[in-house]
Design a protein around this motif. Structure first.
Motif, PDB file in Angstrom:
ATOM      1  N   PHE A  10       0.844  -1.192   0.000  1.00 11.24           N
ATOM      2  CA  PHE A  10       0.000   0.000   0.000  1.00 11.24           C
ATOM      3  C   PHE A  10       0.873   1.233   0.000  1.00 11.24           C
ATOM      4  O   PHE A  10       1.915   1.281   0.651  1.00 11.24           O
ATOM      5  CB  PHE A  10      -0.881   0.039   1.261  1.00 11.24           C
ATOM      6  N   THR A  11       0.439   2.215  -0.708  1.00  9.46           N
ATOM      7  CA  THR A  11       1.164   3.488  -0.681  1.00  9.46           C
ATOM      8  C   THR A  11       0.715   4.250   0.561  1.00  9.46           C
ATOM      9  O   THR A  11      -0.295   3.924   1.192  1.00  9.46           O
ATOM     10  CB  THR A  11       0.858   4.330  -1.927  1.00  9.46           C
ATOM     11  N   LEU A  12       1.446   5.245   0.910  1.00  6.37           N
ATOM     12  CA  LEU A  12       1.128   6.058   2.077  1.00  6.37           C
ATOM     13  C   LEU A  12      -0.236   6.726   1.915  1.00  6.37           C
ATOM     14  O   LEU A  12      -1.020   6.787   2.859  1.00  6.37           O
ATOM     15  CB  LEU A  12       2.228   7.110   2.282  1.00  6.37           C
ATOM     16  N   ILE A  17      -6.022   7.180   3.505  1.00  5.59           N
ATOM     17  CA  ILE A  17      -7.442   7.138   3.122  1.00  5.59           C
ATOM     18  C   ILE A  17      -8.189   6.085   3.944  1.00  5.59           C
ATOM     19  O   ILE A  17      -9.283   6.327   4.450  1.00  5.59           O
ATOM     20  CB  ILE A  17      -7.586   6.881   1.609  1.00  5.59           C
ATOM     21  N   VAL A  18      -7.601   4.914   4.134  1.00  2.00           N
ATOM     22  CA  VAL A  18      -8.232   3.856   4.925  1.00  2.00           C
ATOM     23  C   VAL A  18      -8.404   4.317   6.378  1.00  2.00           C
ATOM     24  O   VAL A  18      -9.464   4.126   6.985  1.00  2.00           O
ATOM     25  CB  VAL A  18      -7.406   2.546   4.847  1.00  2.00           C
ATOM     26  N   ILE A  19      -7.389   4.932   6.941  1.00  2.00           N
ATOM     27  CA  ILE A  19      -7.473   5.417   8.329  1.00  2.00           C
ATOM     28  C   ILE A  19      -8.563   6.476   8.461  1.00  2.00           C
ATOM     29  O   ILE A  19      -9.342   6.463   9.425  1.00  2.00           O
ATOM     30  CB  ILE A  19      -6.100   5.960   8.799  1.00  2.00           C
ATOM     31  N   TYR A  26     -16.181   5.229  12.771  1.00  2.00           N
ATOM     32  CA  TYR A  26     -16.188   5.109  14.229  1.00  2.00           C
ATOM     33  C   TYR A  26     -16.837   6.337  14.856  1.00  2.00           C
ATOM     34  O   TYR A  26     -17.687   6.221  15.743  1.00  2.00           O
ATOM     35  CB  TYR A  26     -14.751   4.947  14.730  1.00  2.00           C
ATOM     36  N   PHE A  27     -16.459   7.519  14.420  1.00  2.00           N
ATOM     37  CA  PHE A  27     -17.007   8.764  14.960  1.00  2.00           C
ATOM     38  C   PHE A  27     -18.513   8.841  14.747  1.00  2.00           C
ATOM     39  O   PHE A  27     -19.256   9.184  15.655  1.00  2.00           O
ATOM     40  CB  PHE A  27     -16.314   9.972  14.306  1.00  2.00           C
ATOM     41  N   LEU A  28     -18.978   8.502  13.548  1.00  2.45           N
ATOM     42  CA  LEU A  28     -20.409   8.579  13.257  1.00  2.45           C
ATOM     43  C   LEU A  28     -21.218   7.595  14.099  1.00  2.45           C
ATOM     44  O   LEU A  28     -22.288   7.927  14.595  1.00  2.45           O
ATOM     45  CB  LEU A  28     -20.663   8.338  11.771  1.00  2.45           C
ATOM     46  N   VAL A  29     -20.721   6.396  14.271  1.00  4.84           N
ATOM     47  CA  VAL A  29     -21.458   5.384  15.041  1.00  4.84           C
ATOM     48  C   VAL A  29     -21.560   5.790  16.505  1.00  4.84           C
ATOM     49  O   VAL A  29     -22.638   5.782  17.086  1.00  4.84           O
ATOM     50  CB  VAL A  29     -20.785   3.999  14.902  1.00  4.84           C
ATOM     51  N   PHE A  30     -20.461   6.169  17.122  1.00  8.87           N
ATOM     52  CA  PHE A  30     -20.485   6.440  18.559  1.00  8.87           C
ATOM     53  C   PHE A  30     -20.962   7.843  18.903  1.00  8.87           C
ATOM     54  O   PHE A  30     -21.598   8.042  19.928  1.00  8.87           O
ATOM     55  CB  PHE A  30     -19.113   6.163  19.179  1.00  8.87           C
ATOM     56  N   SER A  31     -20.703   8.820  18.093  1.00  8.78           N
ATOM     57  CA  SER A  31     -21.172  10.169  18.407  1.00  8.78           C
ATOM     58  C   SER A  31     -22.666  10.298  18.167  1.00  8.78           C
ATOM     59  O   SER A  31     -23.342  11.034  18.854  1.00  8.78           O
ATOM     60  CB  SER A  31     -20.415  11.214  17.597  1.00  8.78           C
ATOM     61  N   THR A  32     -23.236   9.575  17.230  1.00  8.62           N
ATOM     62  CA  THR A  32     -24.669   9.624  16.987  1.00  8.62           C
ATOM     63  C   THR A  32     -25.426   9.082  18.175  1.00  8.62           C
ATOM     64  O   THR A  32     -26.415   9.661  18.603  1.00  8.62           O
ATOM     65  CB  THR A  32     -25.030   8.811  15.720  1.00  8.62           C
ATOM     66  N   ASN A  33     -24.968   7.980  18.773  1.00  9.15           N
ATOM     67  CA  ASN A  33     -25.652   7.421  19.942  1.00  9.15           C
ATOM     68  C   ASN A  33     -25.614   8.376  21.121  1.00  9.15           C
ATOM     69  O   ASN A  33     -26.609   8.595  21.783  1.00  9.15           O
ATOM     70  CB  ASN A  33     -25.035   6.085  20.344  1.00  9.15           C
TER      71      ASN A  33
END
Length: 180
Positions: A10-12, A17-19, A26-33
């Motif tokens: 993988f290139t940098l 992009i994956v990170i 992660y932010f959308l799932v936990f911050s929405t709750n």
């Protein structure tokens, strides 16, 4: 000819992009709750109590909104099971007085509730049955408002004083008797 081996990796930029995608998910799932929980806490009031509970909880027999004497924190009891997680903190600023829905000023008493293996006195109980009818009572917040909760209406009637609420209640009784 020489053998040149090409390592595939993988290139940098691809890693970044994956990170970013994983972090955003992660932010959308936990911050929405947590956002929904905070929003629900702010939305629940005496004026919209029935609709807020019906929009938040599913039940088959009975849904109850119970506030305890210790801190006026309120909990949900769905089909006989008490959620040990607070719905609303400090729903009242002082202990309310709850009266039977009748012409005589009779204070209601409630059974204790067990939360996290501790028994608490209940100072307020709002119930919705499987026909979506609520319990009927008169609530004096001990401040500047008195609420009459009737199973017919989704929202309570609001009065300035306890005497006004009982006066209207008695007037309605006379009107119903005259109608027959």
């Amino acid at each position: 000819m020489s053998d040149i081996r090409v390592k595939k990796a993988f290139t940098l930029i691809e890693l970044i992009i994956v990170i970013v995608i994983v972090s955003a998910t992660y932010f959308l799932v936990f911050s929405t709750n947590s956002f929904n929980t905070q929003t629900n806490n702010k939305k629940i009031s005496l004026e919209n109590l029935k609709n807020s509970l019906l929009n938040t909880y599913e039940f088959s027999q009975k849904l109850e909104f119970l506030c305890i004497d210790d801190s006026f924190d309120c909990y949900a009891k769905v089909d006989g099971l008490v959620s040990e997680e607070k719905i609303v903190s400090a729903f009242f600023s002082q202990k309310p007085e709850i009266y039977e829905y009748e012409a005589i000023q009779t204070l209601k008493e409630f059974d204790e509730i067990r939360i996290n293996d501790v028994d608490y006195d209940v100072v307020f109980k709002f119930s919705i049955n499987n026909d979506f009818k609520t319990n009927e009572f008169i609530l004096d917040t001990q401040e500047d408002k008195v609420y009459i909760f009737n199973s017919i209406y989704d929202k309570p009637s609001i009065y300035d004083s306890l005497s006004d609420a009982f006066e209207i209640f008695n007037k309605n009784i006379v009107e119903v008797k005259d109608a027959f």
